[in-house]
Design an enzyme around this catalytic site. Structure first.
Site, mmCIF file in Angstrom:
data_model
loop_
_atom_site.group_PDB
_atom_site.id
_atom_site.type_symbol
_atom_site.label_atom_id
_atom_site.label_comp_id
_atom_site.label_asym_id
_atom_site.label_seq_id
_atom_site.Cartn_x
_atom_site.Cartn_y
_atom_site.Cartn_z
ATOM 1 N N VAL A 89 0.899 -1.153 0.000
ATOM 2 C CA VAL A 89 0.000 0.000 0.000
ATOM 3 C C VAL A 89 0.944 1.210 0.000
ATOM 4 O O VAL A 89 1.549 1.533 1.012
ATOM 5 C CB VAL A 89 -0.919 0.004 1.226
ATOM 6 N N PRO A 90 1.111 1.862 -1.162
ATOM 7 C CA PRO A 90 2.279 2.705 -1.418
ATOM 8 C C PRO A 90 2.251 4.112 -0.811
ATOM 9 O O PRO A 90 2.232 5.124 -1.527
ATOM 10 C CB PRO A 90 2.308 2.777 -2.945
ATOM 11 N N CYS A 91 2.297 4.189 0.510
ATOM 12 C CA CYS A 91 2.299 5.505 1.145
ATOM 13 C C CYS A 91 3.588 6.276 0.881
ATOM 14 O O CYS A 91 3.651 7.483 1.148
ATOM 15 C CB CYS A 91 2.033 5.380 2.641
ATOM 16 N N HIS A 92 4.610 5.607 0.335
ATOM 17 C CA HIS A 92 5.827 6.338 -0.045
ATOM 18 C C HIS A 92 5.554 7.314 -1.192
ATOM 19 O O HIS A 92 6.346 8.224 -1.425
ATOM 20 C CB HIS A 92 6.947 5.362 -0.429
#
Length: 204
Positions: free
Chosen positions: A168-171
């Site tokens: 889950v690409p919170c970056h």
């Protein structure tokens, strides 16, 4: 009472222990007793702890997080039936390797959202669906996508507490001025992931 260290007097047969653990894994899985399986993998952003339930990937923890504390939290919040069992996480580890090698842009991994509920889950689901590989979005934009344009701080909290980073690409969420902002895995890990996706897009 002090428990004596028997390993000082009786040598440990590590191969025997490995076989016992493998048997324990097999029996627990076959008996439906393994609620949370975990393993550690090496990666470009340091060692990662991966944990999954039969429903899907539950937790990804970076090296800067206390491994014992993470496992204890899972035992308390989800189930005490936790065991190191790499086999369940083989497909996850394989896709992670492909992603970090620049050969995968989208994960095909079932997720268990047990650790993220309410608005935080809404934010993370929109992040996964609406902010694609190699793209970034500000916290404000993600707040709007999540249906609460004024909830910028809550979006920041959702990203900071994301239990399944990378997958889950919170970056990909940055500040409105373009600077990176905070990241659960640390600034260096966030930069590695953003640079990896940027280079892969430029090569294609």
């Amino acid at each position: 009472m002090t428990i004596p260290d028997l390993t000082k007097h009786y040598p440990v047969d590590r191969e025997h222990l490995r076989r016992l653990h493998a048997r324990l894994e097999m029996n627990a899985e076959a008996g439906g007793l393994l609620d949370i399986a975990y393993r550690t993998v090496d990666s470009a952003v340091g060692p990662l702890l991966l944990a999954a339930t039969p429903r899907g990937l539950l937790r990804v923890a970076f090296a800067n997080e206390d491994r014992a504390g993470v496992l204890q939290d899972l035992a308390e919040r989800v189930s005490p039936r936790v065991l190191e069992s790499p086999a369940r996480l083989d497909p996850v580890a394989r896709q992670l390797d492909e992603y970090l090698d620049g050969r995968r842009r989208r994960f095909d991994v079932a997720l268990d959202w047990a650790l993220s509920q309410g608005f935080r889950r809404t934010v993370l689901e929109h992040l996964s669906a609406d902010v694609g590989y190699g793209q970034t979005a500000s916290y404000a934009i993600l707040a709007g996508l999540s249906g609460s344009p004024k909830a910028v701080r809550a979006v920041g909290t959702a990203c900071a507490t994301n239990p399944i980073p990378i997958f889950v690409p919170c970056h990909r969420v940055v500040r409105s001025d373009g600077t990176m902002g905070a990241y659960r895995g640390g600034a260096a890990a966030k930069r590695v992931l953003l640079d990896l996706e940027r280079r892969a897009r430029e090569c294609n």
